[in-house]
Design an enzyme around this catalytic site. Structure first.
Site, PDB file in Angstrom:
ATOM      1  N   HIS A  47      20.905  48.252  16.942  1.00  0.00           N
ATOM      2  CA  HIS A  47      21.700  49.257  17.639  1.00  0.00           C
ATOM      3  C   HIS A  47      22.863  49.742  16.773  1.00  0.00           C
ATOM      4  CE1 HIS A  47      23.207  51.265  21.255  1.00  0.00           C
ATOM      5  NE2 HIS A  47      24.411  50.916  20.834  1.00  0.00           N
ATOM      6  N   GLU A  91      23.586  59.853  23.653  1.00  0.00           N
ATOM      7  CA  GLU A  91      23.381  58.437  23.390  1.00  0.00           C
ATOM      8  C   GLU A  91      22.584  57.803  24.525  1.00  0.00           C
ATOM      9  OE1 GLU A  91      26.264  56.089  20.844  1.00  0.00           O
ATOM     10  OE2 GLU A  91      26.835  55.539  22.861  1.00  0.00           O
ATOM     11  N   SER A  92      21.791  56.796  24.160  1.00  0.00           N
ATOM     12  CA  SER A  92      20.940  56.160  25.170  1.00  0.00           C
ATOM     13  C   SER A  92      21.634  54.964  25.804  1.00  0.00           C
ATOM     14  CB  SER A  92      19.652  55.681  24.509  1.00  0.00           C
ATOM     15  OG  SER A  92      19.955  54.737  23.513  1.00  0.00           O
ATOM     16  N   HIS A  93      21.299  54.697  27.040  1.00  0.00           N
ATOM     17  CA  HIS A  93      21.678  53.449  27.691  1.00  0.00           C
ATOM     18  C   HIS A  93      20.463  52.963  28.472  1.00  0.00           C
ATOM     19  CE1 HIS A  93      25.667  51.274  28.672  1.00  0.00           C
ATOM     20  NE2 HIS A  93      25.365  51.169  27.404  1.00  0.00           N
ATOM     21  N   HIS A  95      18.174  50.182  28.128  1.00  0.00           N
ATOM     22  CA  HIS A  95      17.937  48.810  28.557  1.00  0.00           C
ATOM     23  C   HIS A  95      18.870  48.409  29.711  1.00  0.00           C
ATOM     24  CE1 HIS A  95      16.078  44.974  28.161  1.00  0.00           C
ATOM     25  NE2 HIS A  95      17.225  44.375  27.943  1.00  0.00           N
TER      26      HIS A  95
END
Lengths: 721, 222
Positions: A47, A91-93, A95
């Site tokens: 990450h 941006e990913s979140h 999980h």
């Protein structure tokens, strides 16, 4: 407190491979302490380090005259003229949102907002791109509700309008939903704040909320030994407080006005560790932190926990010492913590003190700069077999449309976006629901357009073409409102990069994206990579989300109208009738066959430029993508509340997903003028029908608009509400 | 007209409200919640939308106990004007300047969309720019806009003609479709919809502008 001994299990629990641990030993010439091991694992995980993707990310075009700052800072910065800049990122979140949908999604929004205001910009628009499993999968409804409420709960309270986004459902996301959050902010182009520290002996200041144990080990997995070392286990998902974030934003922007800020960095993933190392490394300095001075909300926190906590709503700043009183007053005004926790030092050291002990003493530049980088083996995706059109059964075209608009994939999404504040700041010109979101640049005649796009089934069939298509669709969505696309941010969601076929998807998509952003002049100025989106060995559909920003220079350049009764429907671009990997094939026949449609970047550019050059002749415009002409014509008519007649009833003409196409509405005179202009520009243009009456008809097949509209407006809530 | 717009931590429509006042020609002062006095010469206090104090405890409850709100109450008790929009309406009910309470929306979800309002026959300067019975479109954006008063109080509000706006198609479960009410002296208005978000053509409509212009007309000479 004694730190646990370093064992093989502990190393593994920190996600470090044996060769990576060897490297640590070489770097520091001794066994690391527990805190040091945690710091390395935080800096070197996928990450934070992009170790699998860096090699390929470097190939992306990131420059242009409009780019003030490309990737590498908290967010990308582009010039919109008049000494104004737009700062944005996605941006990913993923999980966290699957584990705890409300807080996972909420803190995703919080993180991206911080990335933007850390650089001195007031957030002015947000979007989100969401991918969920099958509509009838037992987890889906709960995830949709939680994620949407989390995004709304955070963004609404913070006070940023959510102006767009996308939502899809596919069984490939059953075990891994995707939550990609985008934010854009506005700043003065000569007042952008960066993260590079400068000056020796400058105070390092901790700002915002207190540090707790939440998120400790967000980057690493707990093992039995790990359990014993953390007295109080907390979920690895952080908890967001948008009220604190709002105050932190106001206080930070006010602080920046005082001239007190030398450099500033938000605490995101791996919190204090990442932010301090980043500021030191970029400034060529060391950093010393005294952890006893860190504001804490829990008792007996260890150095390890403080260095790895991912508590939200925190920032780290290097302060001009003479401005301390002024800076402190701003944070006191907003009732937020302001604590000097360390200083910049001349030596290349990351020195962490707690109590009277040295908890970590690492070479800072090496820690930051020597993260592993992998050239992972990859296997190009095999070329897809073209779809044999003869195998697609004929159906009534209005029934085909009905099938699309009753699927939550293509039904209206107001159930979602009415839970978001889409209008706060009173500058929203176009709310979500029809094409790109548009806002005014406050107190100017300029507008900004925002869109987020990707068609994962294309990317799976043909990664390079799918990557290109995502960029092309974003380009078209911005163009359709009259905007000039300026730049993009990419959020690359893939499966396990250690599998050559997944790495092949990644490499292919990057190549396609790179080619397209170069040809369409939409450089990638920021982004995020999310890998390992797999459950039980099954990967998600490759999902490289492209979010893009366009500028509308004056109100007159905008194309924001809706069709009216009597308007002509003109199709711009060439139609071959490409049904491979189409929405029709997937939704009506449950088939994912064929190749992605071909993206001709020269045609995209030519047709897009044509729309902008002739905006004055165009009343309303939409791009053609999923569902082709049929869905675009319906959506346009439905938004306007007027019927549409399309002359053809040919399925491939109606539902084919050929690229570089737009549907335009205008009156007869304008249509004639457009035809002439198109002839001169070499742009394919055809009159395909008329907006009229109260029916939707394709050739002889028709249904009342009111009936279809009820289906379109009701299907999402019926399935998932 | 001199308008004061109160800023609480968590207010997020403060600028929007100030802009609407300014566009109508008012002089606007932003007033911080820790202040204890309103600026001299204020004709009207605007309490903006947002999430004052994070909506913690109860929407508007902490703000209602802030130092500046004591001053707002005194201002209203002296016959001063006050306009509370969305969170501002919640604050005004919490101070007791307006009756009733705002509960969670009936569907338990945040709702943001334009809605149709009916302008009621209510004699107040806030409605000078409208005709009684007129239908206007103004957006709502709230999680807790479900207005509640008991039957006796509702009857009183009706008798006294204090219901300013009703929803044409009730979105949140409010008693008697109430979207906005005024104080007994008609100088304090609380409403959930956001007129400042529908005040310029770029907003997609201008039905909210008449409120600010009507106020300006009435208070310019006051």
């Amino acid at each position: 407190m004694t730190e646990p001994a370093i064992t093989e299990d502990l190393i593994e629990a920190h996600g470090l491979k044996p060769d990576e641990y060897q490297r640590i030993l070489e770097i520091i010439g001794r066994e690391p302490s527990f805190t040091e091991l945690g710091i390395f694992s935080a800096m070197w995980n996928e990450h934070c380090s992009y170790k699998s993707s860096k090699k390929w990310l470097r190939t992306l075009p990131t420059e242009g005259p409009q780019v003030i700052c490309g990737p590498g800072e908290n967010a990308g910065v582009i010039d919109i003229g008049d000494n104004q800049a737009v700062i944005f990122k996605m941006e990913s979140h993923n999980h966290p949102s699957y584990i705890e949908p409300y807080q996972g999604a909420a803190t995703g929004v919080g993180g991206i907002l911080r990335d933007v205001f850390t650089m001195g910009a007031r957030p002015i628009a947000a979007m989100n791109s969401l991918s969920f499993g099958a509509v009838d999968h037992h987890k889906t409804r709960q995830l949709v509700h939680g994620v949407v409420e989390g995004i709304g709960g955070y963004g609404n309270c913070f006070g940023v309008p959510t102006v767009g986004g996308e939502v899809r459902f596919d069984p490939a996301y059953n075990g891994n939903c995707l939550v990609n959050a985008f934010a854009a902010g506005l700043a003065d182009a000569d007042k952008i704040f960066y993260s590079a520290a400068s000056g020796v002996g400058m105070p390092v200041v901790y700002l915002g909320a207190k540090t707790g144990r939440d998120g400790v080990g967000g980057a690493t997995m707990a093992s039995a030994e790990f359990d014993e070392t953390i007295e109080e286990k907390r979920p690895t998902v952080q908890v967001g407080d948008p009220f604190t974030e709002k105050r932190l934003m106001e206080a930070t922007l006010e602080l920046m006005q005082t001239g007190a800020v030398i450099s500033i960095q938000d605490m995101g993933a791996a919190g204090l560790t990442c932010s301090a190392v980043e500021m030191g490394d970029k400034g060529g300095l060391g950093v010393k932190l005294q952890l006893d001075d860190v504001p804490q909300r829990e008792e007996n926190m260890t150095a390890y926990e403080m260095m790895l906590s991912e508590s939200q709503e925190r920032m780290l700043m290097v302060l001009r010492p003479e401005k301390e009183a002024e800076a402190r007053a701003v944070f006191e005004k907003w009732d937020l913590d302001f604590a000097i926790v360390g200083e910049t030092i001349a030596e290349d050291r990351f020195l962490i003190l707690h109590g009277n002990e040295v908890k970590a003493d690492l070479p800072l530049a090496t820690l930051s700069g020597s993260a592993p980088e992998y050239d992972r083996p990859w296997e190009a995706t095999a070329p897809a077999e073209p779809l044999d059109a003869a195998t697609v059964p004929g159906i009534d075209p209005v029934d085909g449309l009905r099938a699309l608009i009753s699927s939550p994939n293509y039904a209206a999404k107001q159930w979602i976006y009415e839970q978001y504040d889409t209008m706060v700041m009173a500058d929203t010109v176009r709310t979500p629901g029809f094409g790109a979101g548009v806002i005014r640049v406050h107190d100017t005649g300029k507008m900004l357009a925002f869109t987020s796009d990707v068609t994962p089934r294309y990317v799976k069939a043909n990664p390079a073409m799918g990557g290109k298509q995502a960029v092309a669709e974003a380009y078209r969505n911005l163009t359709a409102v009259g905007a000039t696309p300026l730049a993009s941010t990419d959020n690359l969601n893939f499966g396990n990069p250690e599998k050559p076929e997944i790495m092949g998807q990644f490499v292919g998509a990057i190549k396609g994206i790179g080619e397209a952003v170069a040809a369409l002049d939409m450089p990638i100025v920021s982004g995020n990579v999310s890998l390992y989106n797999e459950t039980d060995g099954a990967a998600i559909l490759p999902t490289p989300t492209i979010a893009a920003v366009g500028l509308i220079k004056t109100e007159d350049d905008a194309i924001l109208g809706l069709p009216r009764d009597g308007h002509v429907a003109l199709l711009i671009g060439d139609t071959q009738g490409h049904l491979g990997q189409s929405a029709l094939l997937a939704e009506v026949f449950n088939r994912s066959e064929g190749d992605a449609p071909t993206v001709d970047l020269a045609a995209e550019k030519r047709n897009g430029d044509f729309i902008r050059a002739n905006h004055a002749l165009i009343k309303s415009c939409t791009d053609l993508s999923d569902g082709g002409l049929a869905l675009a014509a319906f959506e346009m008519a439905e938004a306007a509340g007027v019927g549409i007649h399309i002359d053809t009833d040919d399925m491939a003409q109606l539902f084919g997903e050929d690229q570089a196409r737009y549907l335009v509405a205008c009156n007869f005179d304008e249509a004639e003028a457009l035809m002439v202009a198109a002839g001169q520009a070499g742009v394919p243009i055809h009159s395909v029908g008329r907006f009229t009456g109260d029916q939707v008809s394709f050739g002889a097949s028709s249904a009342p608009l009111s009936e279809l509209s009820a289906t379109y407006r009701g299907a999402f809530e019926e399935a998932l509400g | 007209m001199h308008a004061a717009v109160i800023v609480f931590p968590g207010s997020n429509c403060d600028r929007d409200l100030a802009v609407a006042f300014e566009k109508a020609g008012a002089k606007v002062s932003m007033v911080w919640h820790k202040d204890t006095e309103l600026p001299a010469g204020v004709d009207i206090v605007g309490i903006p939308g947002g999430f004052s104090f994070g909506d913690y405890l109860r929407c508007g409850a902490i703000a209602a106990n802030s130092p500046i709100c004591q001053s707002v109450v005194r201002h209203a008790e002296r016959g001063g004007y006050a306009l509370g929009i969305c969170n501002g309406f919640q604050v005004l009910t919490e101070t007791g300047l307006l009756p009733g309470a705002l509960r969670r929306n009936a569907n338990l979800k945040y709702i943001c969309k334009p809605v149709k309002l009916r302008v009621e026959a209510c004699d107040t300067v806030y409605l000078k720019g409208y005709e009684p019975g007129q239908e206007i479109t103004i957006p709502i954006a709230h999680h807790d806009g479900n207005y509640y008063v008991d039957d006796a109080k509702l009857a009183q509000l009706k008798d006294e003609g204090r219901i300013a706006f009703t929803y044409v198609d009730n979105p949140n479960g409010s008693v008697a479709d109430i979207a906005g009410v005024v104080s007994k002296n008609r100088r304090v208005l609380g409403m959930m919809p956001h007129p400042e978000r529908m005040a310029e053509p770029a907003h997609g409509g201008t039905d909210g502008r008449a409120m600010f212009e009507g106020l300006m007309d009435a208070l310019a000479t006051a």
